[in-house]
Write a protein that holds these residues in place. Structure first.
Motif, PDB file in Angstrom:
ATOM      1  N   GLY A 189     -10.799  -5.954 -31.346  1.00 38.48           N
ATOM      2  CA  GLY A 189     -11.019  -4.554 -30.984  1.00 38.48           C
ATOM      3  C   GLY A 189     -10.004  -4.081 -29.955  1.00 38.48           C
ATOM      4  N   SER A 190     -10.015  -2.757 -29.712  1.00 41.13           N
ATOM      5  CA  SER A 190      -9.036  -2.179 -28.787  1.00 41.13           C
ATOM      6  C   SER A 190      -9.182  -2.738 -27.375  1.00 41.13           C
ATOM      7  CB  SER A 190      -9.201  -0.671 -28.722  1.00 41.13           C
ATOM      8  OG  SER A 190      -9.070  -0.112 -29.983  1.00 41.13           O
ATOM      9  N   THR A 191     -10.430  -2.954 -26.944  1.00 42.10           N
ATOM     10  CA  THR A 191     -10.608  -3.399 -25.555  1.00 42.10           C
ATOM     11  C   THR A 191      -9.887  -4.719 -25.313  1.00 42.10           C
ATOM     12  OG1 THR A 191     -12.736  -2.267 -25.496  1.00 42.10           O
ATOM     13  CG2 THR A 191     -12.354  -3.927 -23.792  1.00 42.10           C
ATOM     14  N   GLU A 192     -10.015  -5.657 -26.256  1.00 40.05           N
ATOM     15  CA  GLU A 192      -9.279  -6.932 -26.101  1.00 40.05           C
ATOM     16  C   GLU A 192      -7.778  -6.706 -26.247  1.00 40.05           C
ATOM     17  OE1 GLU A 192     -12.178  -7.791 -29.174  1.00 40.05           O
ATOM     18  OE2 GLU A 192     -11.650  -9.893 -28.826  1.00 40.05           O
ATOM     19  N   GLY A 193      -7.418  -5.790 -27.142  1.00 38.52           N
ATOM     20  CA  GLY A 193      -5.999  -5.496 -27.365  1.00 38.52           C
ATOM     21  C   GLY A 193      -5.330  -4.928 -26.119  1.00 38.52           C
ATOM     22  N   HIS A 194      -6.016  -3.995 -25.431  1.00 40.18           N
ATOM     23  CA  HIS A 194      -5.447  -3.424 -24.199  1.00 40.18           C
ATOM     24  C   HIS A 194      -5.151  -4.550 -23.206  1.00 40.18           C
ATOM     25  CE1 HIS A 194      -6.013   0.788 -25.132  1.00 40.18           C
ATOM     26  NE2 HIS A 194      -7.279   0.590 -25.429  1.00 40.18           N
ATOM     27  N   ALA A 195      -6.092  -5.518 -23.141  1.00 39.35           N
ATOM     28  CA  ALA A 195      -5.943  -6.593 -22.157  1.00 39.35           C
ATOM     29  C   ALA A 195      -4.746  -7.485 -22.485  1.00 39.35           C
ATOM     30  CB  ALA A 195      -7.229  -7.419 -22.111  1.00 39.35           C
ATOM     31  N   LEU A 196      -4.329  -7.498 -23.761  1.00 38.44           N
ATOM     32  CA  LEU A 196      -3.183  -8.343 -24.148  1.00 38.44           C
ATOM     33  C   LEU A 196      -1.843  -7.625 -24.000  1.00 38.44           C
ATOM     34  CD1 LEU A 196      -4.526  -9.935 -27.472  1.00 38.44           C
ATOM     35  CD2 LEU A 196      -4.276 -11.050 -25.242  1.00 38.44           C
ATOM     36  N   ALA A 197      -1.893  -6.295 -23.801  1.00 35.20           N
ATOM     37  CA  ALA A 197      -0.650  -5.513 -23.890  1.00 35.20           C
ATOM     38  C   ALA A 197       0.434  -6.036 -22.954  1.00 35.20           C
ATOM     39  CB  ALA A 197      -0.938  -4.044 -23.601  1.00 35.20           C
ATOM     40  N   ASP A 198       0.053  -6.388 -21.727  1.00 31.79           N
ATOM     41  CA  ASP A 198       1.072  -6.818 -20.759  1.00 31.79           C
ATOM     42  C   ASP A 198       1.676  -8.180 -21.100  1.00 31.79           C
ATOM     43  OD1 ASP A 198       1.166  -4.589 -19.205  1.00 31.79           O
ATOM     44  OD2 ASP A 198      -0.517  -5.219 -17.942  1.00 31.79           O
ATOM     45  N   SER A 199       1.075  -8.905 -22.034  1.00 28.87           N
ATOM     46  CA  SER A 199       1.681 -10.185 -22.419  1.00 28.87           C
ATOM     47  C   SER A 199       2.861  -9.975 -23.365  1.00 28.87           C
ATOM     48  CB  SER A 199       0.634 -11.123 -23.049  1.00 28.87           C
ATOM     49  OG  SER A 199       0.231 -10.612 -24.305  1.00 28.87           O
ATOM     50  N   SER A 200       3.075  -8.735 -23.813  1.00 23.63           N
ATOM     51  CA  SER A 200       4.260  -8.462 -24.634  1.00 23.63           C
ATOM     52  C   SER A 200       5.417  -8.038 -23.745  1.00 23.63           C
ATOM     53  CB  SER A 200       3.972  -7.328 -25.618  1.00 23.63           C
ATOM     54  OG  SER A 200       5.201  -6.823 -26.112  1.00 23.63           O
ATOM     55  N   PRO A 201       6.609  -8.623 -23.955  1.00 22.42           N
ATOM     56  CA  PRO A 201       7.767  -8.178 -23.158  1.00 22.42           C
ATOM     57  C   PRO A 201       8.161  -6.734 -23.473  1.00 22.42           C
ATOM     58  CG  PRO A 201       8.442  -9.727 -24.872  1.00 22.42           C
ATOM     59  CD  PRO A 201       6.938  -9.699 -24.903  1.00 22.42           C
ATOM     60  N   LEU A 202       7.618  -6.189 -24.558  1.00 25.33           N
ATOM     61  CA  LEU A 202       7.990  -4.820 -24.936  1.00 25.33           C
ATOM     62  C   LEU A 202       7.140  -3.755 -24.246  1.00 25.33           C
ATOM     63  CD1 LEU A 202       8.530  -5.199 -28.808  1.00 25.33           C
ATOM     64  CD2 LEU A 202      10.096  -5.701 -26.929  1.00 25.33           C
ATOM     65  N   GLN A 203       5.982  -4.147 -23.675  1.00 21.82           N
ATOM     66  CA  GLN A 203       5.063  -3.148 -23.129  1.00 21.82           C
ATOM     67  C   GLN A 203       5.709  -2.375 -21.967  1.00 21.82           C
ATOM     68  OE1 GLN A 203       2.464  -1.579 -23.925  1.00 21.82           O
ATOM     69  NE2 GLN A 203       1.096  -1.153 -22.205  1.00 21.82           N
ATOM     70  N   ALA A 204       6.379  -3.092 -21.065  1.00 25.05           N
ATOM     71  CA  ALA A 204       6.973  -2.396 -19.909  1.00 25.05           C
ATOM     72  C   ALA A 204       7.997  -1.369 -20.384  1.00 25.05           C
ATOM     73  CB  ALA A 204       7.622  -3.404 -18.964  1.00 25.05           C
ATOM     74  N   ALA A 205       8.779  -1.755 -21.386  1.00 23.96           N
ATOM     75  CA  ALA A 205       9.788  -0.820 -21.903  1.00 23.96           C
ATOM     76  C   ALA A 205       9.117   0.364 -22.588  1.00 23.96           C
ATOM     77  CB  ALA A 205      10.712  -1.547 -22.878  1.00 23.96           C
ATOM     78  N   ARG A 206       8.040   0.085 -23.317  1.00 23.34           N
ATOM     79  CA  ARG A 206       7.326   1.176 -24.002  1.00 23.34           C
ATOM     80  C   ARG A 206       6.765   2.159 -22.985  1.00 23.34           C
ATOM     81  NH1 ARG A 206       2.026   1.903 -24.524  1.00 23.34           N
ATOM     82  NH2 ARG A 206       1.607   3.705 -25.807  1.00 23.34           N
ATOM     83  N   VAL A 207       6.108   1.630 -21.945  1.00 23.87           N
ATOM     84  CA  VAL A 207       5.486   2.499 -20.944  1.00 23.87           C
ATOM     85  C   VAL A 207       6.566   3.276 -20.184  1.00 23.87           C
ATOM     86  CG1 VAL A 207       4.144   2.496 -18.801  1.00 23.87           C
ATOM     87  CG2 VAL A 207       3.395   1.111 -20.749  1.00 23.87           C
ATOM     88  N   ALA A 208       7.674   2.574 -19.859  1.00 21.67           N
ATOM     89  CA  ALA A 208       8.726   3.242 -19.087  1.00 21.67           C
ATOM     90  C   ALA A 208       9.341   4.389 -19.881  1.00 21.67           C
ATOM     91  CB  ALA A 208       9.804   2.231 -18.706  1.00 21.67           C
TER      92      ALA A 208
END
Ligand code: DP6
Length: 310
Positions: A189-208
């Motif tokens: 589900g999304s709740t678990e997915g949100h918690a994993l987002a920062d484990s991707s090296p791409l998340q910081a670039a996506r957010v930035a």
């Protein structure tokens, strides 16, 4: 009032909420933008009763158990704390979108629950306050409380993190033609997915970069999902088939773009005048044999509201 019924639309994100800065408060990593979906609604009745020993939650005629129930109970606890009441509640919720379409939405569920529970508890909250409270139940629910096109501004504090209408539903007559390619409940589900987002090296670039364009952000979010640890693969072969088809139709001059949430179904967004053409194309034999099971179309929806008392 001890009993009230709330009605809320689901919403589809044009810029996605994916990842939290504060998990407990559901403060998002980035701002997101959505439109409410008029054809996909949840209707929820909440009744606070002194004769109940515990909360009873029924969703689409089935009594909720386990984590689904606990999440609703936690939200009722927030409302009880605000209203200074102790009574347990009977909650009955119905989705008008067909069960098993893979579209079950925590956004419409928690927006309708918030509106109904607050009214039943005698709380008179503003739309901003209701949206802020709905966010605690499910992040995307804060965008289903106000109507039309809604911006959820990422801000550092609980007080300022809620959805605001930036244009009413009639501002732009868009349609969402949804290609349903899988009906099963998703494994993650999304709740678990949100918690994993920062484990991707791409998340910081996506957010930035907070990609401004529709398809770009859906693809950036799925790139984050696929590169999380463990990775999340929501796409099915038919997801890709519809995405490729949409790009080809657009290259041929049809005004249509796609987006995808945390699942395999593809939302094809288009102006009202192209909707029947897009529906026909999505239902075409080639996409049906690729795995499109059914098609649902929605216009832009209004705000969550109380149903008139019977
Ligand atoms: C992919 O709001 O369902 O649909 O806060 O844990 O309930 P929780 O997550 P949720 O996440 C929605 C994720 C998304 C993108 C979006 O709607 O912005």
């Amino acid at each position: 009032m001890r009993q009230a019924t709330g009605v809320s639309c689901a919403n589809i994100a044009l810029v996605k909420y994916w990842g939290n800065r504060d998990r407990a408060l559901r403060l998002p990593a980035n701002s997101s933008l959505s439109m409410n979906l008029a054809s996909l609604t949840t209707t929820t009745t909440v009744e606070f009763r002194d004769d109940l020993a515990s909360d009873v939650v029924t969703i689409d005629d089935v009594e909720a158990q386990g984590s689904a129930r606990e999440r609703v109970v936690a939200h009722l606890d927030r409302v009880r704390a605000l209203a200074s009441i102790n009574a347990k509640a009977c909650v009955v919720s119905h989705n008008n979108f067909p069960a098993g379409t893979g579209l079950a939405s925590s956004a419409s569920a928690f927006a309708a629950l918030t509106v109904a529970a607050c009214a039943a508890a005698g709380l008179a909250l503003s739309t901003d306050e209701l949206s802020r409270l709905a966010r605690r139940g499910s992040g995307s629910a804060c965008r289903s409380v106000p109507g039309g096109f809604v911006l959820w501004d990422a801000c550092d504090e609980d007080d300022c993190s809620f959805g605001r209408t930036i244009a009413p539903a009639d501002h732009w007559d868009l349609r969402d033609v949804i290609a349903i390619v899988e009906s099963a409940h998703k494994a993650t589900g999304s709740t678990e997915g949100h918690a994993l987002a920062d484990s991707s090296p791409l998340q910081a670039a996506r957010v930035a970069s907070t990609p401004p364009r529709l398809e770009q952000d859906a693809l950036a979010m799925h790139a984050v999902m696929m590169t999380s640890a463990p990775p999340l693969f929501y796409w099915r072969p038919a997801t890709l088939a519809v995405m490729r088809a949409v790009r080809a139709w657009r290259a041929d001059g049809l005004a249509v773009a796609f987006t995808i949430d945390a699942g395999p179904n593809v939302h094809c967004l288009c102006p009202a005048e192209s909707a029947s053409k897009v529906e026909t194309l999505v239902r075409a034999r080639s996409l049906r044999s690729a795995g499109v099971e059914r098609v649902l179309t929605s216009s832009v929806g209004g705000p969550a509201h109380l149903a008139p008392r019977r």
